[in-house]
Every structure is written in C-alpha cells, then in structure tokens.
Design a protein around this motif. Structure first.
Motif, mmCIF file in Angstrom:
data_model
loop_
_atom_site.group_PDB
_atom_site.id
_atom_site.type_symbol
_atom_site.label_atom_id
_atom_site.label_comp_id
_atom_site.label_asym_id
_atom_site.label_seq_id
_atom_site.Cartn_x
_atom_site.Cartn_y
_atom_site.Cartn_z
ATOM 1 N N PRO A 63 0.821 -1.225 0.000
ATOM 2 C CA PRO A 63 0.000 0.000 0.000
ATOM 3 C C PRO A 63 0.852 1.272 0.000
ATOM 4 O O PRO A 63 0.472 2.265 -0.623
ATOM 5 N N GLU A 64 2.016 1.227 0.672
ATOM 6 C CA GLU A 64 2.900 2.393 0.677
ATOM 7 C C GLU A 64 3.473 2.642 -0.713
ATOM 8 O O GLU A 64 3.662 3.786 -1.127
ATOM 9 N N MET A 65 3.765 1.571 -1.421
ATOM 10 C CA MET A 65 4.319 1.724 -2.773
ATOM 11 C C MET A 65 3.288 2.337 -3.701
ATOM 12 O O MET A 65 3.619 3.030 -4.655
ATOM 13 N N LYS A 66 2.014 2.065 -3.418
ATOM 14 C CA LYS A 66 0.936 2.653 -4.212
ATOM 15 C C LYS A 66 0.841 4.152 -3.941
ATOM 16 O O LYS A 66 0.495 4.936 -4.806
ATOM 17 N N ARG A 67 1.178 4.538 -2.722
ATOM 18 C CA ARG A 67 0.953 5.904 -2.267
ATOM 19 C C ARG A 67 2.131 6.828 -2.575
ATOM 20 O O ARG A 67 1.942 7.994 -2.913
ATOM 21 N N ALA A 68 3.347 6.332 -2.451
ATOM 22 C CA ALA A 68 4.506 7.222 -2.543
ATOM 23 C C ALA A 68 5.556 6.656 -3.485
ATOM 24 O O ALA A 68 5.952 5.492 -3.361
ATOM 25 N N LYS A 69 5.994 7.500 -4.428
ATOM 26 C CA LYS A 69 6.966 7.063 -5.414
ATOM 27 C C LYS A 69 8.313 6.652 -4.800
ATOM 28 O O LYS A 69 8.895 5.651 -5.232
ATOM 29 N N PRO A 70 8.848 7.410 -3.844
ATOM 30 C CA PRO A 70 10.143 6.992 -3.263
ATOM 31 C C PRO A 70 10.089 5.589 -2.683
ATOM 32 O O PRO A 70 11.091 4.871 -2.688
ATOM 33 N N ALA A 71 8.902 5.189 -2.191
ATOM 34 C CA ALA A 71 8.763 3.842 -1.627
ATOM 35 C C ALA A 71 8.994 2.793 -2.700
ATOM 36 O O ALA A 71 9.622 1.763 -2.456
ATOM 37 N N VAL A 72 8.501 3.078 -3.917
ATOM 38 C CA VAL A 72 8.695 2.140 -5.029
ATOM 39 C C VAL A 72 10.183 2.024 -5.346
ATOM 40 O O VAL A 72 10.734 0.917 -5.433
ATOM 41 N N THR A 73 10.841 3.179 -5.500
ATOM 42 C CA THR A 73 12.270 3.176 -5.814
ATOM 43 C C THR A 73 13.065 2.435 -4.747
ATOM 44 O O THR A 73 13.855 1.536 -5.059
ATOM 45 N N ALA A 74 12.850 2.822 -3.488
ATOM 46 C CA ALA A 74 13.643 2.237 -2.402
ATOM 47 C C ALA A 74 13.431 0.733 -2.326
ATOM 48 O O ALA A 74 14.397 -0.040 -2.227
ATOM 49 N N ALA A 75 12.166 0.299 -2.396
ATOM 50 C CA ALA A 75 11.878 -1.124 -2.221
ATOM 51 C C ALA A 75 12.411 -1.944 -3.396
ATOM 52 O O ALA A 75 13.045 -2.985 -3.186
ATOM 53 N N LEU A 76 12.179 -1.467 -4.630
ATOM 54 C CA LEU A 76 12.627 -2.254 -5.782
ATOM 55 C C LEU A 76 14.151 -2.314 -5.855
ATOM 56 O O LEU A 76 14.725 -3.365 -6.147
ATOM 57 N N CYS A 77 14.823 -1.173 -5.581
ATOM 58 C CA CYS A 77 16.288 -1.179 -5.628
ATOM 59 C C CYS A 77 16.858 -2.122 -4.574
ATOM 60 O O CYS A 77 17.797 -2.882 -4.844
ATOM 61 N N SER A 78 16.288 -2.088 -3.360
ATOM 62 C CA SER A 78 16.854 -2.948 -2.313
ATOM 63 C C SER A 78 16.573 -4.419 -2.615
ATOM 64 O O SER A 78 17.397 -5.290 -2.340
ATOM 65 N N MET A 79 15.408 -4.706 -3.209
ATOM 66 C CA MET A 79 15.136 -6.088 -3.613
ATOM 67 C C MET A 79 16.139 -6.539 -4.668
ATOM 68 O O MET A 79 16.631 -7.676 -4.629
ATOM 69 N N ALA A 80 16.435 -5.648 -5.613
ATOM 70 C CA ALA A 80 17.387 -5.990 -6.663
ATOM 71 C C ALA A 80 18.752 -6.293 -6.053
ATOM 72 O O ALA A 80 19.405 -7.280 -6.407
ATOM 73 N N VAL A 81 19.179 -5.448 -5.111
ATOM 74 C CA VAL A 81 20.493 -5.650 -4.498
ATOM 75 C C VAL A 81 20.520 -6.941 -3.688
ATOM 76 O O VAL A 81 21.451 -7.750 -3.815
#
Lengths: 99, 189
Positions: B133-151
């Motif tokens: 739900p946070e990723m839906k709400r805030a763009k930085p959440a998408v960036t932070a979560a996807l980048c950390s998953m990738a790493v």
C-alpha cells in the motif's frame, strides 16, 4: 565462556546498536538528503526482508511465489493486513497440497 | 534467552549454534551481524520521536525494535510517534512472542507439516501487506523497495562469495534507501 555469559553478550550486541541511534540521533540536525535517506529506510528494509527471503520460506519456492503474488494483489486492492495475511497463507497452503 | 535477547532470528541461530557446540565469541559476533540492521531501523525511527522525548524514554523504546515492530511503527501515517505508542506496540509484540513460543510448542505436535510450512510464509505476507500500500501511495517507496530487492537478490544469487543474511539486508537497505534519497530529491512528501 559460560552459556549465561554468552547470552548476556548476545543481549548487549543486540540492544546497544538499537539503542544508540534512538537516543543520540533524535534531535540532531542532518543534511536534507540524509533525512530523506533515513525516511526511506523502512521501504528499503522491507524490500530486502521480503526478497529473496519470502521465496525460500517454503519448499518448493513455486508455492511461495504464488503466496507472494496473492498477498501483493490483495495489498494493491487495499485490503486489510489480516486479509492479506490470511489469503497469502491460504494460497501457500493450497499450492503445497497441489504441488 | 527469549527474555533478554528480543530478536527472533538471532535466537534460532544462537540456539542452533549452542547445539552444535560453536565457540562463544562466534555466537556473539553472529548475533551482532544478524541484528545490525536494527541500527538502521532505529536511526530512521529516532527522527520521528517527538522533540520532548527523553533519552531514557528513547532507550526503553529501542529495546523492542524488531523487524516486525519497526515495520508496523514506520508505516504508521502519523508523522510523530509518541513513546507511549511504541511501548504499547513493543509490549504487545513481546508478550505475543512469549505466548506464541508456548503455544507453538503445544500446537507443533497437532498441526500438520503443510499447515506449519504455510504459516512460515505468514510473516512475509505481513511484510508485503505493509509495503505494497505504501508503494501505491509514494513514489520513493517504489524506488527504495525495488532497488533494495534488486540488491539483495543479486547478493543472494551471485556465485562469487558467501554473505550472511544479516549483511545482505543491511547493504541492500542502505543502497535502496540511498538511491531513493538521491532520485527523489526535490519532492516534498
């Protein structure tokens, strides 16, 4: 070293790194980018906790993948935390029975 | 051990290492590495304590910060987190952890293996339910979560060296959050 001593040391190395930032970083003025960095840590750490840990939480990973998809879709639909939890666990349970 | 080392993963690993007869310092070092991620988590949480929070209130609230309580507290919509709120949250998790240990021992023999396995996934379902739900709400959440998953994915699957899961989570969190802080500089959230 006795077991009790080891456990006490374990408690210290667990607690001290948690406590120091909480106590000393609270009122410190930080550069804006550093503030943003700290604000985005929740998202990044949840991301790292979920992947790849979730995939290997059950065996075979395909069942876990199904659970991940179901929970993510439920989350996207704005369902409650309980609903996300229940549907994710149910999906994994069913997939484990099938596979 | 459950009473003073309030950290799930470290307890299991520690108990396992005791069983294997591993040396004391190695157990202590592993615990430290495994729990170092909470250093990042409380660094983040500390910024959201009200200004009048005393040092001892902060120190007390810090005891109960785990992956789970941090996830719930940091995803709270309130800008400031009162110490009393954190005590309540941590205390609930603490008693549930203790009660859950007892219930787990009793239920362990009743529940089937398949059901036990699917319940292991429950923790991750909760993390997903908090993050999506946070990723839906805030763009930085998408960036932070996807980048950390990738790493963390890259670190997990790369064949070159072995890395403990503690350091993996720490480095993925730092990189993901850093990239988001750089990319989303001029946005006010």
């Amino acid at each position: 070293m006795s077991k009790l001593n080891i456990i006490i040391l374990m408690a210290l190395v667990t607690y001290i790194p948690r406590m120091l930032p909480m106590v000393f970083l609270k009122n410190m003025r930080l550069a804006p980018w550093l503030n943003r960095f700290l604000r985005f840590i929740p998202y990044a750490s949840l991301g790292a906790l979920i992947f790849p840990g979730a995939l290997f939480s059950v065996n075979p990973p395909a069942a876990a993948a199904g659970g991940i998809i179901v929970s993510a879709v439920m989350g996207l639909m704005g369902r409650s935390l309980i609903a996300v939890f229940a549907s994710g666990v149910a999906a994994v349970y069913i997939l484990l029975l099938i596979i | 051990m459950s009473l003073i080392v309030f950290a799930g993963a470290a307890q299991f690993v520690g108990a396992g290492m005791f069983g294997m007869g591993v040396g004391g310092w190695e157990i202590v070092l592993t615990t430290f590495v495994l729990n170092f991620r909470h250093f990042l988590m409380t660094s983040s949480l500390s910024r959201r304590l009200p200004d009048n929070t005393t040092k001892s209130q902060s120190a007390l609230a810090a005891f109960g910060v785990t992956d789970e309580t941090f996830a719930v507290a940091s995803m709270s919509r309130d800008e400031k987190l009162a110490p009393s709120y954190l005590y309540g949250l941590n205390f609930t998790a603490y008693t549930a952890w203790a009660a859950g240990t007892v219930a787990g021992v009793m239920a362990g023999s009743i529940l089937g293996d398949t059901l036990k396995q699917s319940l292991t996934f429950g923790l991750y379902a909760l993390f997903i339910g908090l993050l999506v739900p946070e990723m839906k709400r805030a763009k930085p959440a998408v960036t932070a979560a996807l980048c950390s998953m990738a790493v963390s994915g890259a670190l997990y699957f790369q064949p070159f060296f072995k890395m403990g899961s503690g350091w993996m989570i720490v480095s993925a969190t730092v990189v993901g959050s850093f990239i988001a802080a750089v990319l989303h500089g001029d946005e006010n959230e």
